[in-house]
Every structure is written in structure tokens, then in C-alpha cells.
Motif scaffolding. Structure first.
Motif, PDB file in Angstrom:
ATOM      1  N   LEU A  97       0.835  -1.208   0.000  1.00 25.46           N
ATOM      2  CA  LEU A  97       0.000   0.000   0.000  1.00 25.46           C
ATOM      3  C   LEU A  97       0.871   1.259   0.000  1.00 25.46           C
ATOM      4  N   ARG A  98       1.917   1.267   0.824  1.00 20.46           N
ATOM      5  CA  ARG A  98       2.748   2.477   0.899  1.00 20.46           C
ATOM      6  C   ARG A  98       3.648   2.612  -0.315  1.00 20.46           C
ATOM      7  N   GLY A  99       4.226   1.491  -0.778  1.00 19.72           N
ATOM      8  CA  GLY A  99       5.099   1.556  -1.954  1.00 19.72           C
ATOM      9  C   GLY A  99       4.312   1.879  -3.207  1.00 19.72           C
ATOM     10  N   GLY A 100       3.036   1.479  -3.235  1.00 21.96           N
ATOM     11  CA  GLY A 100       2.219   1.722  -4.428  1.00 21.96           C
ATOM     12  C   GLY A 100       1.751   3.163  -4.540  1.00 21.96           C
ATOM     13  N   LEU A 101       1.718   3.862  -3.405  1.00 23.83           N
ATOM     14  CA  LEU A 101       1.166   5.228  -3.418  1.00 23.83           C
ATOM     15  C   LEU A 101       1.871   6.156  -4.420  1.00 23.83           C
ATOM     16  N   PRO A 102       3.219   6.251  -4.396  1.00 24.93           N
ATOM     17  CA  PRO A 102       3.856   7.191  -5.333  1.00 24.93           C
ATOM     18  C   PRO A 102       3.757   6.760  -6.789  1.00 24.93           C
ATOM     19  N   ILE A 103       3.403   5.521  -7.043  1.00 22.53           N
ATOM     20  CA  ILE A 103       3.308   5.056  -8.439  1.00 22.53           C
ATOM     21  C   ILE A 103       1.854   5.122  -8.923  1.00 22.53           C
ATOM     22  N   ALA A 104       0.903   4.832  -8.017  1.00 21.52           N
ATOM     23  CA  ALA A 104      -0.507   4.795  -8.443  1.00 21.52           C
ATOM     24  C   ALA A 104      -1.133   6.184  -8.475  1.00 21.52           C
ATOM     25  N   LEU A 105      -0.840   7.024  -7.472  1.00 22.08           N
ATOM     26  CA  LEU A 105      -1.532   8.322  -7.429  1.00 22.08           C
ATOM     27  C   LEU A 105      -1.265   9.197  -8.657  1.00 22.08           C
ATOM     28  N   PRO A 106       0.005   9.313  -9.162  1.00 26.19           N
ATOM     29  CA  PRO A 106       0.191  10.134 -10.363  1.00 26.19           C
ATOM     30  C   PRO A 106      -0.624   9.602 -11.544  1.00 26.19           C
ATOM     31  N   TRP A 134      -0.918   0.335 -16.698  1.00 25.01           N
ATOM     32  CA  TRP A 134      -0.555   1.176 -15.540  1.00 25.01           C
ATOM     33  C   TRP A 134      -1.842   1.701 -14.859  1.00 25.01           C
ATOM     34  N   THR A 135      -2.781   2.179 -15.707  1.00 22.67           N
ATOM     35  CA  THR A 135      -4.044   2.684 -15.155  1.00 22.67           C
ATOM     36  C   THR A 135      -4.779   1.566 -14.415  1.00 22.67           C
ATOM     37  N   ALA A 136      -4.801   0.370 -15.023  1.00 25.80           N
ATOM     38  CA  ALA A 136      -5.515  -0.751 -14.380  1.00 25.80           C
ATOM     39  C   ALA A 136      -4.857  -1.103 -13.047  1.00 25.80           C
ATOM     40  N   ALA A 137      -3.517  -1.134 -13.028  1.00 23.56           N
ATOM     41  CA  ALA A 137      -2.817  -1.486 -11.781  1.00 23.56           C
ATOM     42  C   ALA A 137      -3.071  -0.420 -10.717  1.00 23.56           C
ATOM     43  N   ALA A 138      -3.153   0.849 -11.154  1.00 19.11           N
ATOM     44  CA  ALA A 138      -3.392   1.933 -10.187  1.00 19.11           C
ATOM     45  C   ALA A 138      -4.790   1.797  -9.577  1.00 19.11           C
ATOM     46  N   TRP A 139      -5.778   1.434 -10.405  1.00 22.25           N
ATOM     47  CA  TRP A 139      -7.135   1.227  -9.873  1.00 22.25           C
ATOM     48  C   TRP A 139      -7.168   0.030  -8.929  1.00 22.25           C
TER      49      TRP A 139
END
Ligand SMILES: CC1=C(/C=C/C(C)=C/C=C/C(C)=C/C=O)C(C)(C)CCC1
Ligand SMILES: [Fe+2]
Length: 330
Positions: A140-149, A176-181
Motif C-alpha cells: 500500500l505504501r510503496g504503491g502510493l507514489p506510483i498509483a496516485l500520479p 498502468w491505469t488498471a494497476a493503479a485502480w
């Protein structure tokens, strides 16, 4: 998110193991420096896009890259006992060879390389932010800087990675969009349960809220630079300073910075040597700097993460109860 574990101190303090850091208005000198850098980066978001890219890249290079340059200090105690004075070659040749392969991969298969880089970044950021043995919090924390942008500024993020990959990108790749969702959905499911089970430390909530606000309000490269130089880099350095086994000579932040300088200089030299190669296919110097910086960052991150794994595997296990019966306590 995880319960109370590591004490939180996001910005570097002057000296962690030794002495008392100089304090001004309740802030350590390093915290004050980090606050100034943060203000400068936030202000740079008001500049035209190219100038704000330059400010963010300058911060990433000068203040962020040196944490990876400490890898020499981690490798030395592992290799010196066996290879003596040859240890640097034994360390640097495979390290740089692997990095060269990653740079080649960006040329041959840019989009799969981008996907691999983003996945590795989630892992690396998450492990550093959450600490070992916390896979859900790390994701969750590592994904934040990659998913939020990707969710909040998809066009600006696509503009950056079109330059980095040199592949035209009218929009972000669908994966990338799918992984962010997927990240957002998981966060929405898991976070309320975690919050109920382990009320988080206030400082951790403040960090996450601050990061989310930065990725919402600032251009993506500026927000990333802010995360990288005020949280990720100092956290990595502090973890090494606190660890008496992995890098025994590095016991203050000052020593960590000094120890990083030679390999940091070498990294800058490698970047300068690669510049003409990258400039030839590039629209302008800012685009060249963006491509070279991000590709080199990814290329150095692969051996950086592998070394971290090796070093923790070679660290002696924590003392057992039986040890404490046999060894006199100090
Ligand atoms: C450039 C950039 C991004 C990604 C950066 C990454 C993925 C950096 C990884 C660095 C690592 C892993 C360093 C290791 O110490 C974002 C935030 C997606 C969007 C904004 C611009
Ligand atoms: Fe790192």
C-alpha cells in the motif's frame, strides 16, 4: 496499515547514534534543511514545465541519488574479508554490468522495462517505508507514489514517460491505469480494517496525508522528487546508520554522507559519459536529462535492491535465548 513499530522520523536528524544534533526552533539542522528543500520544490511547481522538471531532477540527482551510493559501504564488509584489495572490482563489475543490461533493455523493449521498473519501485519504496515483514503495508505504501500520479495526473505522467521511454504516449499505458485502480481498490478495502485493528501513529497518518496532498496538488515529477529526497533517501540512510552490522563504519548521518561521496562522484561521471549518447536522440537538454536520470535511476536500482537482499541474508541472525545464557551480557 501497520501498528506501532519503528519510531517515525521522516527527515534526517544530524546524528543518530552519536551526540545531540544542533536544534533550531525545535528542529534538527537536517530537518530544517529538508524543510527548506521541500519549500523550494513546492515553489518550483509554479515555474514553466521545463524549469520545474529541471528543479525536480536537480534535487533527485544531488539529494536523492547519494543514498544508493552508500551501496559501497554495504558491500565492503561482505567482500573485503574474502577478496582484500580486489573487493571494489568484485563489487563494481557485476553491479555496473547489471546496470548496463537495464540501460540496454530501455532501448530494446522500453515499455516492458518501464513496467518492471515501476513494479520494482513499489517493492523498494514499500520495503523501506513499511519495514521488513509487512507485505500488505509495503504494497500500500510503496504503491502510493506510483498509483496516485497515474490516477490524478495521467496526462502529465504520460508526458514524462513518453520522454523517458521515447515511445509516443498520447495517454498512459492501460496496464498502468488498471494497476493503479487495483491499488486504490485494495487500499479502500484493507485500510479501514487495518485502521480499526491497529490505530496508526499520528506521524504516519500525517506522512500519508502529506504525500497524497503532494501527489494531488503538485506536478508529478515535483511530487516524486519531494518523496524521494525528503522521505525515501533519508530513511534508507538512517536505516544504515542505525544498523551496526550492515555498514559498521557508518554510524552518523555525517559519516553516511561522506561515505556516499566517492561512488556518487563516479555515478555523476558515468552520467556525463553517457550524455552524448542520450543527447543525440533527444529533443532538448531537459528531455535528455529526464531520460538519462530516470533510466540510470532504474538501472542502479536493480543491483541496489539485490545488494540489500544479499546483505540482509548475510547478516548474523538476532541472538537467541540460548545465546544469552552462554554469553556474558554487556
Ligand atoms: C519519475 C516519475 C515517477 C516515477 C519514478 C520512479 C518509479 C522512481 C524510482 C526510483 C527508485 C526505485 C529509486 C531507488 O532508490 C512517478 C512518481 C510515477 C510519476 C512522476 C515522475
Ligand atoms: Fe532506494
Amino acid at each position: 496499515m501497520g501498528g506501532a513499530a519503528r519510531p517515525f522520523a521522516p527527515l534526517g536528524t544530524g546524528s543518530v547514534r552519536a551526540g545531540r544534533p544542533l536544534r533550531i526552533a525545535g528542529l534538527g539542522l537536517a530537518q530544517l534543511g529538508a524543510a527548506l528543500v521541500a519549500c523550494g520544490l513546492i515553489a518550483s511547481a509554479l515555474l514553466p514545465r521545463e524549469a520545474s522538471w529541471l528543479a525536480a531532477l536537480g534535487a533527485v540527482i544531488v539529494l536523492g541519488v547519494p543514498h544508493g551510493a552508500l551501496d559501497g559501504a554495504v558491500a565492503a564488509p561482505l567482500l573485503r574479508p574474502r577478496y582484500g584489495r580486489l573487493w571494489f572490482g568484485v563489487f563494481a563489475l557485476p553491479y555496473l554490468g547489471l546496470s548496463a543490461l537495464i540501460l540496454l533493455a530501455w532501448q530494446v523493449t522500453p515499455l516492458p522495462t518501464l513496467a518492471g521498473f515501476l513494479a520494482l519501485s513499489v517493492l523498494h519504496f514499500g520495503e523501506e517505508d513499511a519495514g521488513p515483514g509487512r507485505p500488505v503495508e509495503a504494497f500500500l505504501r510503496g504503491g502510493l507514489p506510483i498509483a496516485l500520479p497515474a490516477l490524478l495526473h495521467p496526462e502529465a505522467t504520460a508526458d514524462i514517460f513518453a520522454v523517458v521511454t521515447r515511445v509516443p504516449m498520447a495517454q498512459l499505458p492501460a496496464w498502468w491505469t488498471a494497476a493503479a485502480w487495483l491499488w486504490l481498490t485494495l487500499a479502500a478495502i484493507v485500510v479501514p480494517f487495518r485502521l480499526a485493528a491497529h490505530p496508526p501513529r499520528r506521524a504516519m497518518l500525517a506522512e500519508l496525508a502529506g504525500l497524497a496532498a503532494a501527489f494531488w496538488l503538485l506536478p508529478p515529477l515535483t511530487a516524486f522528487a519531494l518523496y524521494f529526497v525528503t522521505l525515501h533517501g533519508p530513511r534508507h540512510m538512517r536505516a544504515l546508520v542505525r544498523d551496526p552490522v550492515r555498514a559498521p563504519g557508518i554510524d552518523t548521518m555525517g559519516r553516511a554522507v561522506l561515505a556516499a561521496l566517492p561512488i556518487f562522484g563516479l555515478t555523476l561521471g558515468l552520467g556525463a559519459a553517457l550524455w552524448p549518447l542520450y543527447a543525440s536522440g533527444s529533443a532538448d537538454p531537459t528531455a535528455t536529462l529526464l531520460t538519462l536520470t530516470l533510466q540510470m535511476l532504474s538501472a542502479l536500482t536493480v543491483p541496489h535492491v539485490l545488494l540489500d537482499r544479499l546483505a540482509s541474508r548475510h547478516a548474523p541472525p538476532p541472538p537467541t535465548f540460548a545465546d544469552s545464557l552462554h554469553r556474558p551480557s554487556r
